[in-house]
Every structure is written in C-alpha cells, then in structure tokens.
Motif scaffolding. Sequence first.
Motif, PDB file in Angstrom:
ATOM      1  N   LEU A  35       0.833  -1.193   0.000  1.00 14.29           N
ATOM      2  CA  LEU A  35       0.000   0.000   0.000  1.00 14.29           C
ATOM      3  C   LEU A  35       0.870   1.245   0.000  1.00 14.29           C
ATOM      4  CD1 LEU A  35      -2.674   1.497   0.223  1.00 14.29           C
ATOM      5  CD2 LEU A  35      -2.573   1.189   2.663  1.00 14.29           C
ATOM      6  N   ILE A  36       1.840   1.224   0.816  1.00 14.92           N
ATOM      7  CA  ILE A  36       2.707   2.375   0.903  1.00 14.92           C
ATOM      8  C   ILE A  36       3.350   2.660  -0.435  1.00 14.92           C
ATOM      9  CG2 ILE A  36       4.823   3.217   1.915  1.00 14.92           C
ATOM     10  CD1 ILE A  36       4.013   1.555   4.420  1.00 14.92           C
ATOM     11  N   ALA A  37       3.819   1.613  -1.002  1.00 17.27           N
ATOM     12  CA  ALA A  37       4.472   1.778  -2.291  1.00 17.27           C
ATOM     13  C   ALA A  37       3.493   2.328  -3.302  1.00 17.27           C
ATOM     14  CB  ALA A  37       5.006   0.435  -2.763  1.00 17.27           C
ATOM     15  N   ALA A  38       2.335   1.775  -3.255  1.00 15.55           N
ATOM     16  CA  ALA A  38       1.326   2.211  -4.210  1.00 15.55           C
ATOM     17  C   ALA A  38       0.981   3.670  -4.019  1.00 15.55           C
ATOM     18  CB  ALA A  38       0.075   1.350  -4.071  1.00 15.55           C
ATOM     19  N   VAL A  39       0.886   4.046  -2.783  1.00 14.32           N
ATOM     20  CA  VAL A  39       0.543   5.434  -2.521  1.00 14.32           C
ATOM     21  C   VAL A  39       1.654   6.330  -3.018  1.00 14.32           C
ATOM     22  CG1 VAL A  39       0.197   7.162  -0.761  1.00 14.32           C
ATOM     23  CG2 VAL A  39      -0.936   4.973  -0.586  1.00 14.32           C
ATOM     24  N   GLN A  40       2.818   5.877  -2.793  1.00  9.19           N
ATOM     25  CA  GLN A  40       3.920   6.710  -3.228  1.00  9.19           C
ATOM     26  C   GLN A  40       3.888   6.869  -4.723  1.00  9.19           C
ATOM     27  OE1 GLN A  40       7.042   5.359   0.173  1.00  9.19           O
ATOM     28  NE2 GLN A  40       7.648   5.416  -1.943  1.00  9.19           N
ATOM     29  N   GLY A  73      -5.048   8.909  -1.972  1.00 11.35           N
ATOM     30  CA  GLY A  73      -6.408   9.159  -2.455  1.00 11.35           C
ATOM     31  C   GLY A  73      -6.794   8.499  -3.750  1.00 11.35           C
ATOM     32  N   ASN A  74      -5.847   8.106  -4.482  1.00 11.53           N
ATOM     33  CA  ASN A  74      -6.215   7.488  -5.751  1.00 11.53           C
ATOM     34  C   ASN A  74      -6.416   6.008  -5.550  1.00 11.53           C
ATOM     35  OD1 ASN A  74      -5.922   9.775  -7.570  1.00 11.53           O
ATOM     36  ND2 ASN A  74      -3.844   9.723  -6.782  1.00 11.53           N
ATOM     37  N   TRP A  75      -7.262   5.752  -4.671  1.00 15.83           N
ATOM     38  CA  TRP A  75      -7.447   4.356  -4.327  1.00 15.83           C
ATOM     39  C   TRP A  75      -7.906   3.505  -5.470  1.00 15.83           C
ATOM     40  CZ3 TRP A  75      -4.541   4.663  -0.611  1.00 15.83           C
ATOM     41  CH2 TRP A  75      -4.617   5.721   0.302  1.00 15.83           C
ATOM     42  N   ALA A  76      -8.715   4.080  -6.227  1.00 20.60           N
ATOM     43  CA  ALA A  76      -9.218   3.308  -7.356  1.00 20.60           C
ATOM     44  C   ALA A  76      -8.080   2.912  -8.278  1.00 20.60           C
ATOM     45  CB  ALA A  76     -10.254   4.108  -8.122  1.00 20.60           C
ATOM     46  N   ASN A  77      -7.229   3.831  -8.514  1.00 14.97           N
ATOM     47  CA  ASN A  77      -6.111   3.516  -9.396  1.00 14.97           C
ATOM     48  C   ASN A  77      -5.204   2.490  -8.774  1.00 14.97           C
ATOM     49  OD1 ASN A  77      -6.911   5.306 -11.362  1.00 14.97           O
ATOM     50  ND2 ASN A  77      -5.837   6.999 -10.407  1.00 14.97           N
ATOM     51  N   ILE A  78      -4.971   2.714  -7.543  1.00 16.69           N
ATOM     52  CA  ILE A  78      -4.107   1.778  -6.855  1.00 16.69           C
ATOM     53  C   ILE A  78      -4.692   0.394  -6.936  1.00 16.69           C
ATOM     54  CG2 ILE A  78      -3.288   1.085  -4.598  1.00 16.69           C
ATOM     55  CD1 ILE A  78      -2.993   4.080  -3.945  1.00 16.69           C
ATOM     56  N   LEU A  79      -5.947   0.376  -6.758  1.00 20.96           N
ATOM     57  CA  LEU A  79      -6.599  -0.909  -6.774  1.00 20.96           C
ATOM     58  C   LEU A  79      -6.463  -1.550  -8.142  1.00 20.96           C
ATOM     59  CD1 LEU A  79      -7.698  -1.763  -4.278  1.00 20.96           C
ATOM     60  CD2 LEU A  79      -9.942  -0.968  -4.911  1.00 20.96           C
ATOM     61  N   ASP A  91       7.809  -5.619 -12.543  1.00 21.25           N
ATOM     62  CA  ASP A  91       7.029  -6.395 -11.664  1.00 21.25           C
ATOM     63  C   ASP A  91       6.907  -5.732 -10.380  1.00 21.25           C
ATOM     64  OD1 ASP A  91       7.077  -7.876 -13.540  1.00 21.25           O
ATOM     65  OD2 ASP A  91       8.559  -9.253 -12.808  1.00 21.25           O
ATOM     66  N   ALA A  92       8.018  -5.758  -9.841  1.00 23.64           N
ATOM     67  CA  ALA A  92       8.074  -5.311  -8.544  1.00 23.64           C
ATOM     68  C   ALA A  92       7.515  -4.016  -8.366  1.00 23.64           C
ATOM     69  CB  ALA A  92       9.482  -5.147  -8.227  1.00 23.64           C
ATOM     70  N   ARG A  93       7.772  -3.310  -9.145  1.00 21.28           N
ATOM     71  CA  ARG A  93       7.438  -2.032  -8.901  1.00 21.28           C
ATOM     72  C   ARG A  93       6.504  -1.898  -7.862  1.00 21.28           C
ATOM     73  NH1 ARG A  93       5.927  -1.418 -11.650  1.00 21.28           N
ATOM     74  NH2 ARG A  93       4.840  -1.141 -13.406  1.00 21.28           N
ATOM     75  N   SER A  94       5.623  -2.503  -8.085  1.00 21.48           N
ATOM     76  CA  SER A  94       4.674  -2.318  -7.137  1.00 21.48           C
ATOM     77  C   SER A  94       5.174  -2.798  -5.884  1.00 21.48           C
ATOM     78  CB  SER A  94       3.583  -3.143  -7.434  1.00 21.48           C
ATOM     79  OG  SER A  94       4.100  -4.244  -7.804  1.00 21.48           O
ATOM     80  N   ARG A  95       5.532  -3.856  -5.870  1.00 20.25           N
ATOM     81  CA  ARG A  95       5.838  -4.491  -4.719  1.00 20.25           C
ATOM     82  C   ARG A  95       6.686  -3.905  -3.748  1.00 20.25           C
ATOM     83  NH1 ARG A  95       4.441  -6.687  -3.704  1.00 20.25           N
ATOM     84  NH2 ARG A  95       3.578  -6.912  -1.719  1.00 20.25           N
ATOM     85  N   ASN A  96       7.330  -4.472  -3.301  1.00 14.31           N
ATOM     86  CA  ASN A  96       8.043  -3.996  -2.308  1.00 14.31           C
ATOM     87  C   ASN A  96       9.245  -4.577  -2.293  1.00 14.31           C
ATOM     88  OD1 ASN A  96       7.752  -5.893  -1.729  1.00 14.31           O
ATOM     89  ND2 ASN A  96       7.839  -6.858  -1.945  1.00 14.31           N
TER      90      ASN A  96
END
Lengths: 641, 641
Positions: free
Chosen positions: B207-212, B217-223, B387-392
């Motif tokens: 989540l943190i990564a995604a937020v960054q 607030g862009n939860w939809a996108n993150i999702l 891949d990771a990108r998102s990840r962590n």
Amino acid sequence: MVEMPKMRKKGTISEEDVSALLQRYTPTAVLALLQEVAQLPDVKIDWNALVNKTSTGISNAREYQMLWRHLAYGHALLEKLEDGAQPLDDDSDLEYDLEAFPSISTEASAEATACVKVLIASSLPSDSSLPNISMVEAPLTINIPCGQSSRAPSENSRLSGSMQGTNITIPVSVQKSEGFDANGSTSGSLPARKKRKPWSEAEDDELIAAVQKCGEGNWANILKGDFKGDRSASQLSQRWTIIRKKRKNLNVGGASSNGSQLSEAQLAARHAMSLALDMPVKNLTTSSSIAGTNPNATSSNSAFPATPAEALPAGTNISQAQQLSQQGPVSTLSRMGSLGSAPKSRVTSKKTSAKSTFSSQSTLKETAVAVGARIATPSTAASLLKDARSRNAVHIMPGGSTLIKSSASGGANPLPANHLGAHPNVHYKCAGPPTTSLSTYPAVAPSVSRTGSAKPAAPGVQLAPSPSATSVNMSSEQTNAATSSLAVEYPAKQETKTSEETKVPISGNVPKAKVLEDQACVSSNTASEQVQEDQATLSNTEVVLKNQKAMVSDAKCSLKTETAENDEATIISGEVAESQNVNDNKIMDFPVTGECENQSAANENSGNQNTNEKQTDLPNTATDCGEKSDEVLYKATAGEI
Amino acid sequence: MVEMPKMRKKGTISEEDVSALLQRYTPTAVLALLQEVAQLPDVKIDWNALVNKTSTGISNAREYQMLWRHLAYGHALLEKLEDGAQPLDDDSDLEYDLEAFPSISTEASAEATACVKVLIASSLPSDSSLPNISMVEAPLTINIPCGQSSRAPSENSRLSGSMQGTNITIPVSVQKSEGFDANGSTSGSLPARKKRKPWSEAEDDELIAAVQKCGEGNWANILKGDFKGDRSASQLSQRWTIIRKKRKNLNVGGASSNGSQLSEAQLAARHAMSLALDMPVKNLTTSSSIAGTNPNATSSNSAFPATPAEALPAGTNISQAQQLSQQGPVSTLSRMGSLGSAPKSRVTSKKTSAKSTFSSQSTLKETAVAVGARIATPSTAASLLKDARSRNAVHIMPGGSTLIKSSASGGANPLPANHLGAHPNVHYKCAGPPTTSLSTYPAVAPSVSRTGSAKPAAPGVQLAPSPSATSVNMSSEQTNAATSSLAVEYPAKQETKTSEETKVPISGNVPKAKVLEDQACVSSNTASEQVQEDQATLSNTEVVLKNQKAMVSDAKCSLKTETAENDEATIISGEVAESQNVNDNKIMDFPVTGECENQSAANENSGNQNTNEKQTDLPNTATDCGEKSDEVLYKATAGEI
DNA sequence: CTTTAGGGGTAGGGTTGG
DNA sequence: TCCAACCCTACCCCTAAA
C-alpha cells in the motif's frame, strides 16, 4: 440450615415476587431452569444432577431446588443458603397442581409459555436461548402439550396459565419473552445484575457448537442465532479464549476422546455428523457437481478463510482471480508459523512446501470435499494446485536445515526433526498470489563451517510459476536461488538464539557473533513478508520476538544444519522465503525478519561474496524480512560474492 | 508413540466406524475438521497450523491429522496419542484415491452430503446468520438410517433410542438446522460479514508503495494497478490513515524521546525520507510523463507528504522534473525544512545532502532496487521494476557492510562484514505485488574495512524499466545498485543489536561496534516508508521496539554511522532505503529501519563515495521512508547537492 | 469514488471474587 | 496465589451511508 420453604400453593405470583426474583436471577436463568426441569424425563428430580448440568449458572443444588419451588409453588426464596446445603427431600415436587395465576398478564404468560414451548419443542438443549427463538416466528406456533406445560409450572404459573390452553402464538411470545428477560421490564428490576456467573458446561457446549458452526469471532452472529445464554459478545469471546486454552491443555490426551460425558447437544451433533460423514461419499459425487457450482461462488467464502484468517496475508492471492476465492488457505499456514513454536511441527511443513504448492481454493474446497469424501484424485489435486498455488504454502521449518532440504529437493524430506538443539525456525509460507508461486527461502547458515559454496538449490527449489504476474516473483525467487547459493555460505560462528514469541533477551552475554541468515525470497507479492520471521533469531545479543514465533536456534543447531546443508544453503534460503508466509497475521509482527537478521551472523562471515545479480536477488528476497534479516542477507550476500 | 495409521484405502466406512468416531468426536467437530481442511488452499497440510486455529477442539496436531486421515482415507483412529505427538509426514495426504462408500445408506449419505455441501458451499463460517431459518429446510427431514442408531452409541442412546424407529425428524433436523443452517445460508445466506483480516506488513508495504507511486487518495487507481491484495478502496483509504498515523507517532515519539541519539536515528530516517521524498518528485515526473500529467496532480505527493506529514507540503516539489532525476533533492529539502523540526536530524542530512544529491526519483527507485538487490543487471532490474514495482522490495541489511558490497559491484563489495560484533540487522521482505517482484537488498557494511570502491554496479544496476508505473521503481533500484557500490563500503564498527519485537535493550553489554548496514532497496512502490523506522533504533543503548522488531544499535553505532555517511550519504540512504523494508507491518513502526540506521555505522566508514546518480537513487528509495528517513535523505541530498 | 461514521471484534490491562 | 469472569480501553477492520 435453611428451613423448609413455605408453600404458597396455588397462590398467585405477584409482581413483587417477580421483581425480587429478577434481582437475583436473570430471566434466562429462570427460563433455563424451567426448561431444564421440563425436560426431565422422570418425575423425580435429581437436583444434584440438574445442577451439574444447568445452564442457569446456579451451582448449588439447594438453591436450584429453591428457585424451582419458588417458581412452581410459590415457595419463598431464602436469602442465604449455606454452601454445602443439600436439596430438600421432595416427595411431591411435581405433584402439586398449580393453577394459573391470574395475576400475571395474559400476554406475559402467553409469551413465556411460548418460549418454554419453543425451547422444549425444539428439544434444543440450548435452552436458554430464548432470544433466538424470539426471532422465530410464526412457525413457532407450537402447541405445547398440556402435559408439559403443567409441569413447567412455575412461573409458569405465570406462564403456565397461559400455556396450557392451546397454543401460543409464537412470535409474540418470543419477542416478549425477551422483553421479560432482558429488561425484566415486567418487573422492572434491573438492578444490578452483575453477579458473576460462572460458565456452565451447557453454556460452554453451546458456545463450542456455535463457534464450530459460525466460526470463531463471529460473536454477533452467534449471539443472534445460536447462543442462547445471556452473555455478551465480548464475554463469548473471552470465554472462548479460555475454552481454547483449556482444550489445548487437555488435548493432549486427545481431546475429544473423553467422551464420556457428552451433552445431549453433543450427541445430537454426533448424530448429525454421522450422517454428514457418511455423506461425504455421496457428496463427492454430488459435491462435485455441487462444488461445481457453488463452491466457487461461494467461495467467497472468505468466510472460511476466516478461520484461517490469520493467514492470509496476502493479498496476493487475490490477484488472480480473485473472484473466487482465494484466500483462505493461507491463513492456516501462517498460523502454523506462529505455532511455530513447535519446531517439530514444521516438519510437516516441509513436505508441504514442496508440495504445498498447489491447491487452490476452489479446488480446495472441492478437494476438501473430496477428501471428506475421500476423494482425492491426483488430477484433482493438480487442479487444485493450479489454483491453490497461489495460496499459500507456507511452511515452517524449524530445524532449519532440515526444512530446507526438503524443500529443496523435493522429495526428501528428511526432516529429521529435531534435533537436539533445535531449532527451528521458521518458515514460512507464502501466500502466493494467485498465480504466483513463491518461493523464498531463507538460508541459514550456521556458524562456523559453512560451506562455502553454496549452490543454488535452485533448481529444485524453484517453482515455476508462470503467470506473468508471477513472473516477477519468479524472478526474484530465482534470483534468490542464485543468491542463496551465495548466501549459503555463511559461516557463522555465532551463536544464535531464537526465542519464539517470547521475549528473550540475550543480551548480556552475547558472545560473539553467530550468524544466521536467511535468505528469503519472497515471491513477489506476498511472499516476502513472511520471511522475516524465520530467521530471527540470532541475537547475538538478544533478540526476542515477542509476538510470534521467533525462531531460535542455537547457534549450534543452526550451524549444524547448515553445515550439512551447506551446499544447499540455498535451499535453506528457500525456506526462508517460505517463511514469508509467516506474515500473515500478526505474525507480521515480527519481524521475524529482524530475527532473521541474525543474519548478522552473516556479517561475521563476511567471507562471502556475492555476485551482483545474485546478491541482488537476495535482497529482493530479503525484502520481506525483518530487519535483521536484511542484514543477514547482506552479509550473506557479501559472503557469497 | 503413535504408529502409522493403516490405510483403508478405498474401503468403505462402516457404521461401526462411524459409531466409534462419534463416540470420540462430536459431529460438529468432524464437520468442522472437514471444513477446515477443505478451506486450505494448499494441498500440503500444515497440521500444526490447522490445529491452532481449529474449532474442532482438537489441540493436538497429530490427533487432528489422524482424524483427517480416518475420514479421508480410512486410516485407523488410534486410541492414544502421546502428548507431544507430531503429525506424521504426509506425502500423500491428498493423493489417495478414495472411492465412495457404498455402505452408507443412500438417504443418509444424501443428507450428509447435503449438509456438507452446505457447509462448504456456504463456506461461510459464519455468518450467518440467521438462524432463523435454521429450521428451514425440508431437507432436514432426515431419516435416520438405522445405521445411525447403532452408531449412536450409548450415550446417544437416549437420542438414538428414540430416533431409531424410523427417523426422528426432529433431532436431526435440529442439528442440521443448526449446523447447517447457519451456514447454510446457502440459501438464505446473509451477507455475513466478512471476517476481518488484519493487514499484513506486506500489504502495508504494498500500500505504501502504491501510494507513493500513485498518490494518496487514488485508491481506485491503486486498486487497479498496484495493489494486489483484496481490499476495497475504502479499506485502502482507511488503512492509509492508520499507517500515516503510526508513522507520525513513531517518528515523533521515537525521535524525541531519546533525544540526542534518537535524533540521529531520526535523522537517518529523515534522510531516507528526504530521499524518498525526492523520489517522489521524480516519480511524479516520470509518472507524469508517463502519466502524462499528473504527477503533480496526483501529487502523488500527497502520499508522500503524508509521511512527512509534518512538513511538507512541499512535497510539492516534486513536481517536476523529476522525471528522472533530479530532483529529488529539492523537494527533499523543502521537506527537510519542514522536518526541520528536528534540528539535529538535519545534520545528518547534511551529510547526506552532499552526496545524496543525485538520482532522480525514478531513477532512484530503480537504483534503489538495484542496489538493494545488488542486482544488478539492468535487465534484471528492469524486469524487477516492472514487476516489482509495485511491490516492495525492501531490505535492510545490517551487518551492513557486507551487504553492501554485494550490492554494489557486484562483486566487490567489500563489505567486509565485519564485525565483531555482529549484528544483524535486517531486513526485509517484500511482498511483491503480483507481478511485481521485488528485490531489495540491504547492504551492510561492516565496520572498518570497506572496500572502498564502490562502483556502480550501475550498469547492471540500472534498469530501464520502463513501464510507466513501474518505471519508477525500477529506477530506484537501479539507482540503488549504483549506489550500492558506494554504499557498500561502509565500514562499521558498531555493534548493533537487534531485538525483535521484543524489547530488548542492549545497552549494557554492548561490545564493540559493528556495523551493519543495509542497503535496502525497495522496490519502487513500497520501499520508502519503511525507512523511517530504521532509524529510530539507533539509540545507542537500548532501543527496543516494542511492537515489532526493533533494532537496536549502540549509540555509537549510530553516531558513527552518520559520520560515515557523510561522505556517502548515499550509502546511508541505501540503508535507509532498506530500512524501508522495515516498514512492513507494524514495523513500520520502525524499527527496522532504525536498525538500519545503525547502519550509520556505515557512516563511520565514510570512505564511501557515491555517484550522484546513485545517490539520487537512494533518495528515491527512501522516498517511502518514514519521517526519520526523510531526514536522512535530506541530509544526504543536501550534501550531494 | 472517497471519506466518514458506526458496528463489531480482538487484544490487553486491570479488578475482583472464589 | 492463581484463575476465571468481568470491565474497559484501544485499535483495527468491515460495511454502509455520506
């Protein structure tokens, strides 16, 4: 001591009486008593026996009898009873004829009657539960045979009056009944009721049954539907923890085995079970069909997962399909991890790991079903795997090395279990994302020897998940593998200690270092996390894991393992990775990683070298780990390189 | 103890079996077991884990396994199990093929099947609700086959007795209703509340990564793109607020408390943060480019800011340029200012600053990643990034030096581990998002020696990830790699101790120092945050992390680190970054990072150098970090700049 | 879509009666 | 003293309105 109660035969019950009664007993207790008495097959009442089983919370036979008599015949309620007071001889307990009491409102009585009827009719042991019923409705329309009602007397008086006639309209009754109970509105006496009310076996049984049915944690539902007693959700929760604790202690023996005394409820349950069990077979068949359908759908089941709850971490799973399910599984594992404390257990995990792989939820379900059924075809399994895979495969491994091996090779699993030292540590699990697999491993390196070369156990280890998404993970993992090789090396000399959940400080003494390491890898998504835990331990100093499972291993142990394994350190790592699983829940807490850390030990080794890539990987792998882990990794890496 | 169970493969289950079974276990327990097993995602079964969570009441894993096998395969139920009995190895648990058993009456089986189905289907454990209907089901109308009665052994006798004749509708029904119904909601099924699922560290990281990456607030996108777990947008939002809150506490609190030292830790954290922050900027850009625009808009920042909470709004900086590089610094600075609150911290920043400079966010991320990973090859990195990108991917490494090395050059890294002391440190884990992978690494540099040269693994390191989203991460990693080389060097002298969740103070004994370090990498997304925590730890003495794993290092260490860092802030950053890993869970709290910080030890070495780019990366990496981290980063940056 | 309020649930600490 | 039964407080998660 107590003197005989006076009869108030045929008198009516006044509101005052009710008020006084309610100040002392809860409505549910009163109703429970009535029900209990009503259910007795014999005319003669064995008060002591009743008290043993009562759900009223009354523990003194004399008191129980007194209450009964008060309700049934209007006897006085004595203020005090001596502790050892025995019930009075009763020749006539059930022989008195009572007349309805006008004093009570018709409605009230009707309601009460209804409740009683329902209870009785339902035959549910539960009893108390009126509340539930309350909801019931029309269906309730039960007619209570006169006979009973008559018996039910007492309060019945109040009630009874009404009952007999014919039927009571249910709905009303229920509702009202509650009213009664709860508030006692009738009487109005709320006053205090706080008296502390020990849990009766009946209540415990009810709770247990409810939990089995609804799952742990769903107190609200249980309260709504299954649990009749008057307990709050938090009380249920609280009690459940106690029950759980007790069981564990007991269990050893075999939990269930006792058997000797089962409550009716239990018996009934068994009965049902027997049927159910049988079913399985059919189910299978059916199930499959069924399964086909719903399961998935349902799958959502998340509910189930609930159980597992913990586990799952990862959302990973989700990824995929989510739709279905996903989830669930994981949790279990994770828990395991936690359980971890028991090193040995891990063993099993090993296999798992290798195998674990598969299963999918949906599949699972089916499988489960099948299983239940005894099904289990390989094919099925396969399918499961696909799906499942994502799931989790966690494993834990204690003995560290051991695990590793297993995982690595796949087959083998030696797992020796134990070992002297022991130490297990951990493992993990990963929740894989859906498709992903994961693999991670930690490597442990015991002190001293280390093998030096590590090699990647990779091949074995690796899985090949494929899905794109996965890919990443894959890479990581693989990488890890590579890394691991490196990692493997660790020599550690340190002594590590791990503690499990506990907190153990090591400090003072810390010796030199030892190291451990792990390498964990994580699969992309989920995996990582878990790793942490595994390692843990090192502490030169002291590390402690409070929360979960820490793993500790003695330095030696770890070393040993490793040693043996050295070569396969990799593998180990792998395991670590698995650790990831740990994550789940709480686990997370930990930091396992930190422990992993132990790694520090790794540092000592320093000798390692890494290759970039590999190293890199490790880190990746490491990623999840807790702090310590990282270090370790690093170290490890270094060494390798 | 227990001997292996015999298989009764393909046999049928006799009534006798059932009878015996029910004498020992309640039906509900049996059903619960079936359900639990069914819910498992993997094929492999972790008996210990299952037992921990089971609602069957069975507390012994071996017993649980035994029952399962009995049900599934017809294995014998052993009378006794030793207390400590561990589950048997199971390779085949799901491999046996079982056939349906004829023995059971059709009716019974059908019913049972139905029941099971319900259970499974509903899967919901709970839920349930509604009992109302429990009665429902006609199906319930069960006829009890004779068999049962027989089965029902004595106790049941009562029940059974009655039952036998024909069937008893009632009892059975009731049972069923209960059991089943509940779940059963099959039909009725209520919504049943989903069981609550705690957030795992991995998820938090993700989540943190995604937020960054995407901005708060862009939860939809993150999702849609980054967050793999199965959480709703609102859950993400909610969780984010919690994470944010925690961080603040940590930062502040932690920091403040100790005062001097902490500050350092904090500083380090800040440092990291600063870097991280910077990253954002870049990211933005990148993103923007990618995205096109938004960056600002997104501001993704917001996310960042969060961390920094305090300060900065500045986040803003981000704005621009970012794309690649650069930038970062600025923003950082600004933030720093804000961070400012902690004066000291800044100091650190200084160092950092000098070096930190470079890197651009995106780059950073990549680098970071790379670094962490030590990965190194670009290609790899690239892939990772994607891949990771998102990840962590975070990592931490304690022992620092070692790690570093690895990361850095790939080869070189000197990182001598060092250490006398050992230390561990830690690391991380990553949970990658689905596709993502992650890699992270921490590098550790042990004291003293260090290699000196670091080099950028750059080539390798860099990646060019491309995907937009990913890109960021990628960059970081790469950067890191480069960095790493630099980083690698750290020598550390400190001794660090880590404690895991527990609180262990180390203070007293500490010996020399060792150092660790790590370089963590984080994968793009997640990484940053974590950093914060790391720092904290430092305290010389004892730090404890209560929550999770805390790491402690001696004061000296920390101090040292910083010093060292000056030169190479980068490294530090790297470490910091790793720290990030820490984040995870609760951790976020810190801790880990803190340890990382210790790394500061690395600082001591100071010898390091960084390349700009690399440094930059760090920051990026840092991005995520917690406040403390930020500071650190800042410093670094400044220096660089 | 996001945020927020409310319903729960759990963990942990503290109190108290047996 | 220990344990069980409360009580109570945080905190977290889920859901559903806002």
